[in-house]
Design a protein around this motif. Sequence first.
Motif, PDB file in Angstrom:
ATOM      1  N   THR A   1      16.151 -10.786  -2.089  1.00  0.00           N
ATOM      2  CA  THR A   1      14.867 -11.013  -2.746  1.00  0.00           C
ATOM      3  C   THR A   1      13.842 -11.211  -1.644  1.00  0.00           C
ATOM      4  N   VAL A   2      12.872 -10.303  -1.598  1.00  0.00           N
ATOM      5  CA  VAL A   2      11.932 -10.252  -0.482  1.00  0.00           C
ATOM      6  C   VAL A   2      10.546 -10.694  -0.936  1.00  0.00           C
ATOM      7  N   ALA A   3       9.953 -11.604  -0.181  1.00  0.00           N
ATOM      8  CA  ALA A   3       8.547 -11.971  -0.380  1.00  0.00           C
ATOM      9  C   ALA A   3       7.749 -11.313   0.735  1.00  0.00           C
ATOM     10  N   ARG A   4       6.924 -10.351   0.366  1.00  0.00           N
ATOM     11  CA  ARG A   4       6.048  -9.689   1.349  1.00  0.00           C
ATOM     12  C   ARG A   4       4.702 -10.398   1.298  1.00  0.00           C
ATOM     13  N   LEU A   5       4.494 -11.303   2.242  1.00  0.00           N
ATOM     14  CA  LEU A   5       3.365 -12.223   2.211  1.00  0.00           C
ATOM     15  C   LEU A   5       2.201 -11.655   3.016  1.00  0.00           C
ATOM     16  N   LYS A   6       1.075 -11.443   2.309  1.00  0.00           N
ATOM     17  CA  LYS A   6      -0.096 -10.831   2.928  1.00  0.00           C
ATOM     18  C   LYS A   6      -1.288 -11.784   2.859  1.00  0.00           C
ATOM     19  N   SER A   7      -2.123 -11.742   3.870  1.00  0.00           N
ATOM     20  CA  SER A   7      -3.331 -12.548   3.852  1.00  0.00           C
ATOM     21  C   SER A   7      -4.270 -12.048   2.759  1.00  0.00           C
ATOM     22  N   GLY A   8      -4.973 -12.978   2.116  1.00  0.00           N
ATOM     23  CA  GLY A   8      -5.920 -12.584   1.071  1.00  0.00           C
ATOM     24  C   GLY A   8      -5.215 -12.070  -0.163  1.00  0.00           C
ATOM     25  N   ASP A   9      -5.694 -10.946  -0.663  1.00  0.00           N
ATOM     26  CA  ASP A   9      -5.097 -10.302  -1.836  1.00  0.00           C
ATOM     27  C   ASP A   9      -4.441  -8.998  -1.393  1.00  0.00           C
ATOM     28  N   PRO A  10      -3.198  -8.737  -1.837  1.00  0.00           N
ATOM     29  CA  PRO A  10      -2.511  -7.521  -1.383  1.00  0.00           C
ATOM     30  C   PRO A  10      -3.270  -6.233  -1.691  1.00  0.00           C
ATOM     31  N   MET A  11      -4.051  -6.250  -2.784  1.00  0.00           N
ATOM     32  CA  MET A  11      -4.702  -5.027  -3.233  1.00  0.00           C
ATOM     33  C   MET A  11      -6.107  -4.857  -2.651  1.00  0.00           C
ATOM     34  N   VAL A  12      -6.551  -5.813  -1.835  1.00  0.00           N
ATOM     35  CA  VAL A  12      -7.870  -5.721  -1.207  1.00  0.00           C
ATOM     36  C   VAL A  12      -7.679  -5.638   0.307  1.00  0.00           C
ATOM     37  N   PHE A  13      -7.752  -4.429   0.859  1.00  0.00           N
ATOM     38  CA  PHE A  13      -7.567  -4.176   2.290  1.00  0.00           C
ATOM     39  C   PHE A  13      -6.231  -4.696   2.798  1.00  0.00           C
ATOM     40  N   GLY A  14      -5.246  -4.770   1.926  1.00  0.00           N
ATOM     41  CA  GLY A  14      -3.932  -5.258   2.321  1.00  0.00           C
ATOM     42  C   GLY A  14      -2.905  -4.156   2.497  1.00  0.00           C
ATOM     43  N   ARG A  15      -3.317  -2.914   2.334  1.00  0.00           N
ATOM     44  CA  ARG A  15      -2.454  -1.737   2.466  1.00  0.00           C
ATOM     45  C   ARG A  15      -1.224  -1.826   1.564  1.00  0.00           C
ATOM     46  N   ALA A  16      -1.412  -2.520   0.444  1.00  0.00           N
ATOM     47  CA  ALA A  16      -0.295  -2.639  -0.498  1.00  0.00           C
ATOM     48  C   ALA A  16       0.070  -1.292  -1.102  1.00  0.00           C
ATOM     49  N   GLY A  17      -0.921  -0.412  -1.253  1.00  0.00           N
ATOM     50  CA  GLY A  17      -0.646   0.892  -1.857  1.00  0.00           C
ATOM     51  C   GLY A  17       0.431   1.663  -1.127  1.00  0.00           C
ATOM     52  N   GLU A  18       0.433   1.600   0.206  1.00  0.00           N
ATOM     53  CA  GLU A  18       1.430   2.330   0.992  1.00  0.00           C
ATOM     54  C   GLU A  18       2.821   1.716   0.809  1.00  0.00           C
ATOM     55  N   GLU A  19       2.878   0.393   0.747  1.00  0.00           N
ATOM     56  CA  GLU A  19       4.168  -0.270   0.568  1.00  0.00           C
ATOM     57  C   GLU A  19       4.708  -0.044  -0.847  1.00  0.00           C
ATOM     58  N   ILE A  20       3.823  -0.062  -1.829  1.00  0.00           N
ATOM     59  CA  ILE A  20       4.244   0.206  -3.204  1.00  0.00           C
ATOM     60  C   ILE A  20       4.777   1.624  -3.329  1.00  0.00           C
ATOM     61  N   ALA A  21       4.113   2.571  -2.682  1.00  0.00           N
ATOM     62  CA  ALA A  21       4.582   3.961  -2.733  1.00  0.00           C
ATOM     63  C   ALA A  21       5.983   4.085  -2.152  1.00  0.00           C
ATOM     64  N   ALA A  22       6.242   3.367  -1.042  1.00  0.00           N
ATOM     65  CA  ALA A  22       7.576   3.405  -0.423  1.00  0.00           C
ATOM     66  C   ALA A  22       8.617   2.782  -1.341  1.00  0.00           C
ATOM     67  N   LEU A  23       8.267   1.674  -2.009  1.00  0.00           N
ATOM     68  CA  LEU A  23       9.206   1.003  -2.916  1.00  0.00           C
ATOM     69  C   LEU A  23       9.496   1.877  -4.136  1.00  0.00           C
TER      70      LEU A  23
END
Length: 465
Positions: free
Chosen positions: A294-316
């Motif tokens: 169980t992985v917590a990918r902890l990002k500063s601020g909000d993942p969806m605001v300049f957090g490059r979450a889109g690229e990680e979601i695409a990989a997942l």
Amino acid sequence: MGQLNTFPLSYKVRGQRIVIIGGGEEALNKARLVTKTTASVVIISRHVEIDFSSVEAVVLVRPFEAADLDGAALVFVADHGPDGDAAKLAARARNIPLNVVDIPDECDFYTPSIIDRAPLTIAISSEGDAPVLTRLIRARIEAMLSPHVGAIAGLAGRMRHRVEALIGDNAARRRYYEALVQSPAVETAASRSPVAGVFEAETLLEAHAINIKIGSVALIGAGPGAEDLLTLRAQRLLQEADVIVHDQLVPAAVVQMGRRDAEQIDVGKAKGHHSFSQAQINTLIVRLAREGKTVARLKSGDPMVFGRAGEEIAALRKAGIAYSVVPGVSAALAAAADTVTPVTLRKVSSGFVMATAHGADDADLVHWAALAQSGMTLALYMGKSIADAVAARLIGQGASANLPVGIVVNAGRAYRSMYRGTLSGLANGAVEFPAGPAIIFVGEAVAAGDWADAAELAAQSFKVA
């Protein structure tokens, strides 16, 4: 450690009656509590002083009669007159458990502070000594629990026979149930519908039956860095994570809010030194999840605001890994709160635009200048080192040199720094800001904020330590 004077237990009341004697606020408070059960509730008082329409109970406006306790499982007395005295005598004569409101010495049982996640309940009791303390403890436990934990508990009960049929080993069953109640995919599905919850639980069960580990990833917004701005959901998922993969900007105090035995991996993405590329981070979180973690990918601020979450979601998604996203307080919102700046303000600013100044081209600047001139508030991220150049280019594209500007470095933290001035002041001044991420606000709404303690951005070269 002292000994208990009471023994905590759960008491069956299904198909029985709970009788409350009294017609005032104390009776209503007990009615609100016991009407959460499947028992039928009867309220008896010759003087009804309050509206009981908010609770599902039968209200009898008359004196108490001993026959009122026929079939009663519990009796509450919230009347200290003759009816209350008669009810106490009748309850004791019939050996029916009795609670006399606000008189602990006359009680056979106490009503604890209850956390209701039916069928799961948690009761906190101080044996009547400290009800305020039990309420505060209840609030803390409430904050730790998912609102859907009751649905998951019910799901675990429905899965019992299937689990026993497919998994023979007790230890393996325990591992399945531990995975079930901690799975973000199961929680999301169970919150939608019982059918969706069962489907995800069955998928997890089939994997456990053939000893396949299934991991998941939660992309969690750490907010601007203050521990008390972390969401309740973020705190809970950090406690459940086997591995915490975090960015360099996330403070250690936030990372430490996870389980003590959780592995911590600093992927170190900061300006000037990328110890992990984005592709490497994508590969890492997929690999960890495939290992059943169980992985917590902890990002500063909000993942969806300049957090490059889109690229990680695409990989997942490509890897077929279950994931969830937990929002965080973005730095611009924290900066607005720090300075009491209404980024949208009636008749002044009709909108709020978040953009990254780093790498902005002329087309971006033309657009931003037009938005700022129209009354919009700009919140520029990642522009601290080029703030003066961006300000000058905005003026060159038509933005007013007198537009108010406000800058917050390390928004949301105790050691934040604030600066105020105009667009021309920022363009003409060589400002050296302290270390940490900065938000640059541009727009008329900035003038409505509280910048009294901010350093001035003068129209000449200077440095701010």
